[in-house]
Design a protein around this motif. Structure first.
Motif, PDB file in Angstrom:
ATOM      1  N   GLU A  16      18.869   9.469  -2.079  1.00 34.98           N
ATOM      2  CA  GLU A  16      18.256   8.796  -0.940  1.00 34.98           C
ATOM      3  C   GLU A  16      16.740   9.377  -0.914  1.00 34.98           C
ATOM      4  N   LYS A  17      16.521  10.577  -1.198  1.00 37.96           N
ATOM      5  CA  LYS A  17      14.938  10.889  -1.078  1.00 37.96           C
ATOM      6  C   LYS A  17      14.227  10.409  -2.128  1.00 37.96           C
ATOM      7  N   ALA A  18      14.952  10.379  -3.671  1.00 35.96           N
ATOM      8  CA  ALA A  18      14.067   9.671  -4.560  1.00 35.96           C
ATOM      9  C   ALA A  18      13.798   8.467  -4.454  1.00 35.96           C
ATOM     10  N   VAL A  19      14.958   7.410  -3.762  1.00 35.36           N
ATOM     11  CA  VAL A  19      14.553   5.939  -3.590  1.00 35.36           C
ATOM     12  C   VAL A  19      13.526   6.011  -2.381  1.00 35.36           C
ATOM     13  N   ALA A  20      13.357   6.975  -1.651  1.00 39.18           N
ATOM     14  CA  ALA A  20      12.453   6.888  -0.340  1.00 39.18           C
ATOM     15  C   ALA A  20      11.014   6.935  -0.964  1.00 39.18           C
ATOM     16  N   GLU A  21      10.956   7.890  -1.900  1.00 42.22           N
ATOM     17  CA  GLU A  21       9.583   8.103  -2.671  1.00 42.22           C
ATOM     18  C   GLU A  21       9.115   6.852  -3.465  1.00 42.22           C
ATOM     19  N   PHE A  22       9.952   6.280  -4.307  1.00 48.63           N
ATOM     20  CA  PHE A  22       9.528   5.032  -4.995  1.00 48.63           C
ATOM     21  C   PHE A  22       9.304   4.048  -4.336  1.00 48.63           C
ATOM     22  N   SER A  23       9.965   3.859  -3.211  1.00 51.33           N
ATOM     23  CA  SER A  23       9.738   2.683  -2.405  1.00 51.33           C
ATOM     24  C   SER A  23       8.217   2.673  -1.482  1.00 51.33           C
ATOM     25  N   LYS A  24       7.721   3.869  -1.673  1.00 55.17           N
ATOM     26  CA  LYS A  24       6.086   4.024  -1.319  1.00 55.17           C
ATOM     27  C   LYS A  24       5.293   3.487  -1.945  1.00 55.17           C
ATOM     28  N   LEU A  25       5.500   3.106  -3.222  1.00 52.91           N
ATOM     29  CA  LEU A  25       4.812   2.337  -4.282  1.00 52.91           C
ATOM     30  C   LEU A  25       4.396   0.839  -3.707  1.00 52.91           C
ATOM     31  N   PRO A  26       3.381   0.370  -3.920  1.00 50.83           N
ATOM     32  CA  PRO A  26       2.933  -1.018  -3.648  1.00 50.83           C
ATOM     33  C   PRO A  26       3.929  -1.894  -4.286  1.00 50.83           C
ATOM     34  N   GLY A  27       4.242  -2.737  -3.671  1.00 52.53           N
ATOM     35  CA  GLY A  27       5.292  -3.805  -4.355  1.00 52.53           C
ATOM     36  C   GLY A  27       6.857  -3.401  -4.496  1.00 52.53           C
TER      37      GLY A  27
END
Length: 202
Positions: free
Chosen positions: A11-22
């Motif tokens: 969940e933490k990894a997904v949260a970080e990746f989802s901060k990327l544009p697009g």
């Protein structure tokens, strides 16, 4: 406790990746699961490359382009036309213009454009350092290659006022690029022609 993911680490990894544009959460999940399937050594190399970039990449002290050294390869290349400076909004625009292979001068990366609605004023971008470069007297032409938007036009006008006392020739890229288009999304042929067919700034 009902969680969206079976693992807090996931969940933490997904949260970080989802901060990327697009990148939405579904795409972020797909990327994270892909990394989980890779050998740990490859994931370590991936993480190390990002960490090295974040800590070691520099910004050219002359033009503000991204570089591995204090002065970028373009500014330190003696074969480039040092009498011409192409002013762009960001690093992606430098890459876009370079890909056209139609320009052999130097660059100046503003790091943004004037946008009062977003709270970005002239002092928030690299205009003062551009004026300093031109005032040294070696520059003969400044090409304003900003996006053809209201903010881009406002920035062009402001720069023209700040450089008026230097007597340097000011030009803008030809309007082969549609109003509202951004340079990084313009095809190389159109962008190349826009630079070659630039017109005096009025």
């Amino acid at each position: 406790m009902n969680r969206e993911y079976p693992s807090m680490l996931l969940e933490k990894a997904v949260a970080e990746f989802s901060k990327l544009p697009g990148i939405g959460r579904k795409t972020a999940l797909r990327l994270v699961l892909h990394l989980l399937r890779q050998p740990k050594e490859e994931v370590d190399m991936f993480a190390e490359a990002l960490s090295h970039m974040a800590h070691e990449v520099k910004y050219c002290t002359v033009c503000h382009n991204i570089s591995d050294t204090d002065v970028c390869p373009i500014c330190s290349n003696g074969k480039r036309d040092a009498k011409t400076i192409c002013v762009v909004e960001n690093v992606q625009d430098v890459m876009a213009v370079e890909n056209t292979q139609q320009y052999n001068g130097l660059y100046h990366v503003l790091g943004g454009i004037i946008s009062p609605m977003d709270g970005i004023g002239p002092n928030d971008i690299e205009i003062a350092s551009l004026v300093e470069r031109v005032e040294k007297g070696d520059v003969e032409e400044v090409i304003l290659a900003l996006s053809s938007t209201m903010e881009g036009d406002t920035t062009n006008f402001y720069i023209s006022r700040k450089l008026a006392h230097t007597g340097v020739a000011l030009s803008v890229i030809a309007r082969g690029i549609s109003v509202g288009d951004e340079l990084e999304y313009t095809d190389e042929v159109t962008l190349g022609r826009s630079i070659l067919n630039r017109t005096p700034f009025k």
